[in-house]
Design an enzyme around this catalytic site. Structure first.
Site, PDB file in Angstrom:
ATOM      1  N   TYR A   6      38.461  35.704  58.176  1.00  0.00           N
ATOM      2  CA  TYR A   6      38.159  37.075  58.602  1.00  0.00           C
ATOM      3  C   TYR A   6      37.629  37.112  60.029  1.00  0.00           C
ATOM      4  O   TYR A   6      36.671  37.846  60.322  1.00  0.00           O
ATOM      5  CB  TYR A   6      37.102  37.708  57.673  1.00  0.00           C
ATOM      6  N   TYR A 133      38.386  45.687  45.560  1.00  0.00           N
ATOM      7  CA  TYR A 133      38.736  44.391  46.154  1.00  0.00           C
ATOM      8  C   TYR A 133      38.972  43.399  45.025  1.00  0.00           C
ATOM      9  O   TYR A 133      38.104  43.211  44.167  1.00  0.00           O
ATOM     10  CB  TYR A 133      37.612  43.872  47.069  1.00  0.00           C
ATOM     11  N   ASP A 224      37.627  42.580  36.410  1.00  0.00           N
ATOM     12  CA  ASP A 224      37.500  41.525  37.412  1.00  0.00           C
ATOM     13  C   ASP A 224      35.997  41.336  37.644  1.00  0.00           C
ATOM     14  O   ASP A 224      35.386  42.044  38.434  1.00  0.00           O
ATOM     15  CB  ASP A 224      38.221  41.939  38.700  1.00  0.00           C
ATOM     16  N   LYS A 251      33.746  32.798  41.399  1.00  0.00           N
ATOM     17  CA  LYS A 251      32.522  32.649  42.202  1.00  0.00           C
ATOM     18  C   LYS A 251      31.413  31.830  41.515  1.00  0.00           C
ATOM     19  O   LYS A 251      31.352  30.626  41.681  1.00  0.00           O
ATOM     20  CB  LYS A 251      32.035  34.015  42.650  1.00  0.00           C
TER      21      LYS A 251
HETATM   22  C1  LIG Z   1      35.712  37.218  45.744  1.00  0.00           C
HETATM   23  C2  LIG Z   1      36.457  38.063  44.806  1.00  0.00           C
HETATM   24  C3  LIG Z   1      37.784  37.746  44.422  1.00  0.00           C
HETATM   25  C4  LIG Z   1      38.544  36.614  45.033  1.00  0.00           C
HETATM   26  O1  LIG Z   1      38.016  35.358  44.722  1.00  0.00           O
HETATM   27  P1  LIG Z   1      38.423  34.091  45.627  1.00  0.00           P
HETATM   28  O2  LIG Z   1      37.811  32.931  44.903  1.00  0.00           O
HETATM   29  O3  LIG Z   1      37.831  34.323  46.969  1.00  0.00           O
HETATM   30  O4  LIG Z   1      39.901  34.030  45.655  1.00  0.00           O
HETATM   31  C5  LIG Z   1      38.395  38.554  43.479  1.00  0.00           C
HETATM   32  N1  LIG Z   1      37.767  39.605  42.933  1.00  0.00           N
HETATM   33  C6  LIG Z   1      36.502  39.939  43.277  1.00  0.00           C
HETATM   34  C7  LIG Z   1      35.849  41.112  42.619  1.00  0.00           C
HETATM   35  C8  LIG Z   1      35.805  39.192  44.223  1.00  0.00           C
HETATM   36  O5  LIG Z   1      34.574  39.547  44.582  1.00  0.00           O
END
Ligand SMILES: *Cc1c(COP(=O)(O)O)cnc(C)c1O
Length: 402
Positions: A6, A133, A224, A251
């Site tokens: 970024y 996102y 998600d 994460k």
């Molecule tokens: C960070 C994030 C992702 C992507 O995860 P990466 O390990 O960076 O590919 C997907 N969804 C959400 C809600 C996120 O915060």
């Protein structure tokens, strides 16, 4: 030459060089001690250099670091999937591993689409949220809703086909199901807290309504929880409150040690693939899925979470945050939002945050505001004085020079 994320490489601010880390502290090459206020992109929930996670990784390393899952299996990955199946709510029991959150989102969407083709249905429209996102890979960007990422689609007519974005309002939700109900394969959301879209928070009643509408319209609900999972909202998982059909974790899954993620399906989704027809199989298989080091780290991370009374810790973080910010305001701030282990100060203009990173660095805090959002998502093991310091630095930015 290293290419940073970024960042415009021509004008990038020199990155801070870290030589070691312990607890919530990052130690820099030039002798600074910085409290990490964002947990390395929200993942390092137990802090750095945790001796228990270190030890299980070392122990596993002496056996083997990695074997593929194609035709091979191993104990750490089986133990982790068993643990997740029993630990996660409801019948979220079927674990598909991958190496990052974005890929795990791709897998979730693929599951939802193929769930329908496997049963001879042509439902293919995806419902998603405004400001969503879901990661940086193409389909994840497509269900996402962030201008920064849209350029990638400009060449393809600029329009995302087959994805509908709605605000987190019940009327919009009901309208979307009225209009598209028959065509929808799934509804994907970051539940309660939208992270990279600006730390936007919304009410559980929206998700309760979504669950009912998904049931009535035969639509799969995907949470998600790559960012919200493992306590960030003050709930262990938002899925504990409203049960999705597919859950995505990433994460903090490994305590921020090793990139790994999992897409967890419920019984119904699993049954949609389980058949005598080879064409009904899920055709996906990241090279490093189920990496043994990552699985050992994840198992230990979950143990720490359970044994350490983390939900109580997160409650304390929220209470201290509310206490410290009570009565605080600035004419530059649009809104202050707090939920569990997340606090966000949204400013009225992005220019009000220019220079903040440096300001925080000089005062012993690592922060990385983006756009109009100055936020903290601290490791849960943070001490009260450390959290107060993070919040003081945030407040002092707005009262400087007064
Ligand atoms: C960070 C994030 C992702 C992507 O995860 P990466 O390990 O960076 O590919 C997907 N969804 C959400 C809600 C996120 O915060």
């Amino acid at each position: 030459m290293l290419w940073y994320p970024y960042a415009q490489m021509k004008t990038i601010e020199p990155p801070i060089k870290i030589v070691s880390a312990q607890g919530v502290h990052l130690y820099t090459e030039d002798g600074h001690d910085l409290i990490d206020s964002i947990s390395s992109w929200w993942s390092v929930i137990h802090g750095y250099n945790n001796s228990r996670i270190n030890n299980v990784i070392k122990e596993q390393l002496d056996k083997f670091a990695h074997v593929m899952l194609g035709g091979i299996s191993h104990e750490p990955v089986r133990k982790l999937s068993d643990k997740l199946a029993s630990w996660l709510p409801g019948d979220l029991n079927y674990c598909f591993f991958s190496d990052s959150g974005s890929v795990a989102v791709e897998v979730a969407l693929k599951m939802a689409l193929q769930f329908n083709t496997n049963r001879g249905s042509d439902r293919s429209v995806i419902l998603a949220l405004r400001h969503a996102y879901h990661g940086d890979t193409f389909k994840a960007m497509e269900v996402g809703d962030d201008d920064d990422y849209h350029f990638a689609f400009a060449g393809c007519g600029g329009k995302k086909r087959g994805v509908i974005h709605i605000p987190t309002e019940t009327a919009a939700l009901e309208n979307a199901f009225d209009v598209y109900g028959e065509q929808l394969s799934c509804f994907i959301v970051e539940p309660l807290l939208q992270g990279a879209g600006g730390m936007r928070m919304y009410d559980i009643s929206f998700l309760e309504r979504a669950r009912r509408l998904c049931d009535q319209n035969d639509v799969l609900l995907i949470f998600d929880e790559v960012a919200t999972g493992f306590g960030r909202t003050g709930n262990r998982f938002v899925a504990d409150l409203v049960l999705p059909d597919i859950l995505v974790l990433g994460k903090a899954l490994t305590g921020g040690y090793i990139g790994h993620a999992v897409t967890v399906a419920n019984q119904r989704v699993w049954d949609g693939f389980y058949s005598d027809n080879p064409a009904h199989a899920l055709m996906h298989g990241p090279t490093f899925m189920g990496n043994a080091l990552a699985c050992r780290a994840a198992l230990e991370s979950i143990k720490l979470f359970e044994e350490g009374n983390y939900i109580e810790k997160i409650k304390q973080i929220e209470q201290i945050t509310r206490r410290e910010l009570r009565g605080f305001s600035s004419d530059k701030i649009e809104e202050i939002r707090i939920m569990g282990g997340c606090v966000c100060m949204e400013v009225k203009d992005a220019k009000y945050l220019e220079g903040y990173r440096r300001w925080a660095y000089e005062r012993g805090v690592f922060s990385r505001p983006f756009l109009k959002y100055l936020y903290a998502m601290v490791p849960y093991i943070i001490e009260e004085w450390e959290l107060v310091k993070v919040l003081d630095v945030m407040k002092s930015w707005f009262s400087r020079g007064k």
